[in-house]
Design a protein around this motif. Structure first.
Motif, short mmCIF file in Angstrom:
data_model
loop_
_atom_site.label_atom_id
_atom_site.label_comp_id
_atom_site.label_asym_id
_atom_site.label_seq_id
_atom_site.Cartn_x
_atom_site.Cartn_y
_atom_site.Cartn_z
N LEU A 136 18.37 -1.31 0.27
CA LEU A 136 16.92 -1.34 0.48
C LEU A 136 16.23 -0.28 -0.37
CD1 LEU A 136 16.79 -1.86 4.33
CD2 LEU A 136 16.09 -3.48 2.56
N ALA A 137 16.76 0.92 -0.38
CA ALA A 137 16.18 2.00 -1.19
C ALA A 137 16.25 1.65 -2.67
CB ALA A 137 16.89 3.31 -0.91
N ARG A 138 17.36 1.08 -3.09
CA ARG A 138 17.50 0.69 -4.50
C ARG A 138 16.48 -0.37 -4.87
NH1 ARG A 138 24.04 0.06 -5.00
NH2 ARG A 138 24.53 2.21 -4.46
N MET A 139 16.30 -1.34 -4.00
CA MET A 139 15.35 -2.42 -4.28
C MET A 139 13.91 -1.88 -4.32
SD MET A 139 17.19 -5.41 -2.06
CE MET A 139 16.15 -6.76 -2.53
N CYS A 140 13.62 -0.90 -3.49
CA CYS A 140 12.30 -0.26 -3.53
C CYS A 140 12.13 0.53 -4.82
CB CYS A 140 12.10 0.64 -2.32
SG CYS A 140 11.85 -0.26 -0.79
N ASP A 141 13.16 1.27 -5.21
CA ASP A 141 13.11 2.04 -6.45
C ASP A 141 12.92 1.16 -7.68
OD1 ASP A 141 13.43 4.40 -5.05
OD2 ASP A 141 15.59 4.56 -5.46
N GLU A 142 13.51 -0.04 -7.64
CA GLU A 142 13.40 -0.97 -8.75
C GLU A 142 12.10 -1.77 -8.71
OE1 GLU A 142 16.92 -3.37 -8.92
OE2 GLU A 142 18.23 -1.62 -9.05
N THR B 279 8.54 -3.38 -1.32
CA THR B 279 7.64 -2.30 -0.97
C THR B 279 7.81 -2.03 0.51
OG1 THR B 279 6.04 -3.01 -2.62
CG2 THR B 279 5.22 -1.57 -0.89
N LYS B 280 7.98 -0.76 0.87
CA LYS B 280 8.11 -0.40 2.28
C LYS B 280 6.73 -0.42 2.91
CE LYS B 280 10.30 2.85 5.35
NZ LYS B 280 11.21 3.98 5.45
N VAL B 281 6.57 -1.25 3.94
CA VAL B 281 5.29 -1.39 4.63
C VAL B 281 5.17 -0.34 5.72
CG1 VAL B 281 3.88 -2.96 5.99
CG2 VAL B 281 5.26 -3.86 4.12
N TYR C 197 8.04 1.73 8.94
CA TYR C 197 9.42 1.97 9.34
C TYR C 197 10.13 0.64 9.63
CZ TYR C 197 13.45 3.79 11.81
OH TYR C 197 14.73 4.09 12.19
N GLY C 198 11.14 0.32 8.83
CA GLY C 198 11.94 -0.88 9.04
C GLY C 198 11.31 -2.17 8.56
N LEU C 199 10.16 -2.11 7.90
CA LEU C 199 9.49 -3.32 7.40
C LEU C 199 9.29 -3.24 5.90
CD1 LEU C 199 6.68 -3.92 10.04
CD2 LEU C 199 8.80 -5.19 9.78
N TYR C 200 9.64 -4.32 5.23
CA TYR C 200 9.54 -4.39 3.78
C TYR C 200 8.91 -5.72 3.39
CZ TYR C 200 12.85 -0.56 3.98
OH TYR C 200 13.46 0.64 4.26
N ARG C 201 8.22 -5.71 2.23
CA ARG C 201 7.69 -6.96 1.71
C ARG C 201 8.05 -7.06 0.24
NH1 ARG C 201 3.09 -5.96 -1.30
NH2 ARG C 201 2.00 -4.04 -0.71
N ALA C 202 8.12 -8.27 -0.26
CA ALA C 202 8.43 -8.48 -1.67
C ALA C 202 7.24 -8.04 -2.50
CB ALA C 202 8.73 -9.95 -1.93
N THR C 203 7.53 -7.33 -3.58
CA THR C 203 6.49 -6.90 -4.50
C THR C 203 6.12 -8.08 -5.38
OG1 THR C 203 7.45 -4.70 -4.52
CG2 THR C 203 5.94 -5.21 -6.30
#
Length: 51
Positions: free
Chosen positions: A25-31, A35-37, A39-45
């Protein structure tokens, strides 16, 4: 990525249930893929194709 694109927002639990290690998850955010919305929630950039 397909799950995030399909659902819009995914939880950490959704991704770990399909076998994605949490460290990715951190790698995908760094790349810039997720995008971290909150705590525990992410959305596709949104990716724009260069023409």
């Amino acid at each position: 990525m397909a799950l995030a694109l399909e659902r819009g927002v995914v939880r950490t639990r959704d991704l770990t249930e399909i076998g994605l290690p949490r460290c990715y998850l951190a790698r995908m955010c760094d790349e810039g893929l997720l995008t971290k919305v909150s705590y525990g929630l992410y959305r596709a950039t949104e990716q724009r194709n260069a023409a």
